[in-house]
Motif scaffolding. Structure first.
Motif, PDB file in Angstrom:
ATOM      1  N   TYR A  47      29.910  29.760  35.006  1.00 57.61           N
ATOM      2  CA  TYR A  47      30.554  30.112  36.504  1.00 57.61           C
ATOM      3  C   TYR A  47      31.507  30.929  36.175  1.00 57.61           C
ATOM      4  CZ  TYR A  47      28.566  25.430  37.886  1.00 57.61           C
ATOM      5  OH  TYR A  47      27.637  24.461  38.042  1.00 57.61           O
ATOM      6  N   LYS A  50      31.879  34.185  38.526  1.00 53.87           N
ATOM      7  CA  LYS A  50      32.003  33.699  39.899  1.00 53.87           C
ATOM      8  C   LYS A  50      33.407  34.229  40.493  1.00 53.87           C
ATOM      9  CE  LYS A  50      29.641  30.403  42.133  1.00 53.87           C
ATOM     10  NZ  LYS A  50      28.254  30.444  42.692  1.00 53.87           N
ATOM     11  N   ILE A  53      35.508  29.368  42.137  1.00 54.11           N
ATOM     12  CA  ILE A  53      34.895  28.059  42.453  1.00 54.11           C
ATOM     13  C   ILE A  53      35.389  27.224  43.536  1.00 54.11           C
ATOM     14  CG2 ILE A  53      33.902  28.191  40.078  1.00 54.11           C
ATOM     15  CD1 ILE A  53      36.833  25.895  40.348  1.00 54.11           C
TER      16      ILE A  53
END
Ligand code: CA
Ligand code: CA
Ligand code: CA
Ligand code: CA
Length: 433
Positions: A47, A50, A53
């Motif tokens: 992740y 990204k 989160i």
């Protein structure tokens, strides 16, 4: 009450982009309100690219009074440091590494909003991150050993084994399906079975025989995902000792025995009778117990076992008068110190459960045999202390009579070594055996 309090200022978490929008009754404007479910991130998933989160947003932010965001707790400002970081201006929470559930399964962070002067704009807000499991660990076994009595019935429990799986307990990722993949020695097929769910091992054949194979090695297999084709496989070794039961009657080297005694002698060994037993040596299953069952009403003899050699030692304890007795017929029975067991046992792995003792017929656990004892007439007076002497003489090369061995002479009346006797000699007259 709550609505009024919330109506003034708010810290908002957008957890994994899940935002519940709700219009509070009586509120003058549309408000965003967060719910606080655990944010779920899956281990091994990247992740890090990204943008966020989770988000922390305070509506106390104004252009005149900007707010800065911080994260507190293990994974932020404590070990492991800076795994989760927050953009102080935007409140975007990012992750900087790939998670391992087996290392840390949950992070309990706190979101903080502060004004530039350091005062809290909000109460701290909990941000819980739950790491979702993936099946990324194979089952592992340690070495197991157990035991079961020979002849145990089919279905007798032997032991329970289990594999370790570091994945989340109570999920299919750590649900192991067990099987036995190899048995050594192979024998006449599988002697044990395993419950695929519990790992319990049972006797499969009631024909376990310690006298044939006293131990088995099993290779066991565990497959996670409850045995699914895409599950991981681990293997382990299980050692099973087959415990002895007394299922062999002691036997003798001969069917019948004969011996000679001298009249007037007592306290001497007449003969030694070796017991043979297939059960475990130096245990009560092997140790012989002799008893004279007939012919010893006068208690002339006794018989005891030498526990080292398993020989019955027949002793003459009362002198015999040749004029009265010339031949003695004894019946002797040999059994084990432990009770005899026949047929499948009913316990096995946990104890000495050893079936039923059968006390009749050929299954009595006894072997009987006759001993014929001839009484030799001896001139009154001195007798020798060791009337039984195995001799080995080559008649071709020996001149008879020959002195084989000298003995102390025993006074017939006192049973003690006689005094004033120069020598006593055993003469071997002849032998063609
Ligand atoms: Ca697993
Ligand atoms: Ca895992
Ligand atoms: Ca025995
Ligand atoms: Ca046995």
């Amino acid at each position: 009450m709550v609505s009024l309090k919330l109506g003034r200022l708010f810290l908002i978490l957008l957890l994994c982009m899940i935002v519940v929008t709700k219009i509070e009754k009586g509120m003058p404007r549309k408000k965003q309100e967060w719910i606080l479910p655990a944010s779920k991130l899956t281990e091994n998933v990247d992740y890090t690219k990204k943008e966020f989160i989770a988000k922390i947003i305070s509506d106390r932010y104004t252009e005149n009074r900007p707010v800065k965001y911080f994260l507190k707790g293990p994974g932020a400002d404590q070990m492991p440091y800076n795994l989760f970081v927050v953009n102080p201006k935007t409140g975007f929470v990012r992750i900087t590494d790939i998670l391992d559930r087996e290392h840390i399964a949950e992070y309990n962070l706190k979101g903080v909003a502060k004004y530039t002067d350091g005062t809290y704009a909000e109460d701290e807000v909990p941000l819980r991150i739950h790491v979702e499991d993936q099946n990324d660990n194979q089952p592992t076994f340690k070495f197991f050993s157990g035991s079961v009595a020979e002849s145990s019935k089919t279905g007798t429990p032997v032991m329970q084994i289990s594999a370790d799986d570091a994945d989340e307990q109570g999920t299919v990722n750590s649900k192991i399906a067990y099987s036995i993949v190899k048995q050594t020695p192979e024998g006449h097929g599988p002697m044990f079975s395993i419950d695929r769910n519990t790992g319990k091992i049972y006797v499969k054949q009631h024909t376990l025989d310690r006298e044939i194979d006293d131990a088995y090695t099993l290779v066991v297999q565990g497959v996670d995902m409850d045995g699914a084709a895409h599950g991981y496989t681990g293997t382990g070794t299980v050692q099973i000792q087959v415990l002895d039961i007394n299922d062999n009657v002691p036997t003798l080297e001969k069917d019948e025995y004969a011996a000679t005694i001298e009249e007037g002698v007592a306290g001497v060994v007449v003969m030694k009778i070796k017991a043979l037993d297939k059960d475990l040596e130096n245990t009560d299953n092997w140790l012989a117990h002799f008893k004279i069952t007939k012919g010893n009403e006068e208690k002339i003899f006794n018989i005891e076992t030498d526990p080292k050699t398993n020989e019955g030692i027949l002793k003459l304890i009362k002198p015999v008068d040749y004029e009265k007795v010339k031949l003695l017929n004894l019946d002797v029975a040999v059994s084990n110190a432990a009770p005899f067991v026949s047929g499948p046992g009913d316990l096995g792995g946990t104890g000495p459960g050893l079936g039923e003792e059968i006390k009749h017929g050929k299954q009595s656990g006894e072997t009987s045999f006759p001993i014929k004892i001839t009484v030799n007439k001896l001139s009154k007076g001195l007798v020798f202390s060791e009337p039984v002497l195995p001799v080995s003489v080559d008649p071709e090369k020996t001149q008879f009579p020959k002195i084989i061995r000298s003995f102390p002479a025993v006074d017939h009346n006192t049973g003690k070594v006689a005094e004033n006797v120069r020598s006593a000699q055993l003469l071997c007259q002849h032998s063609h055996q």
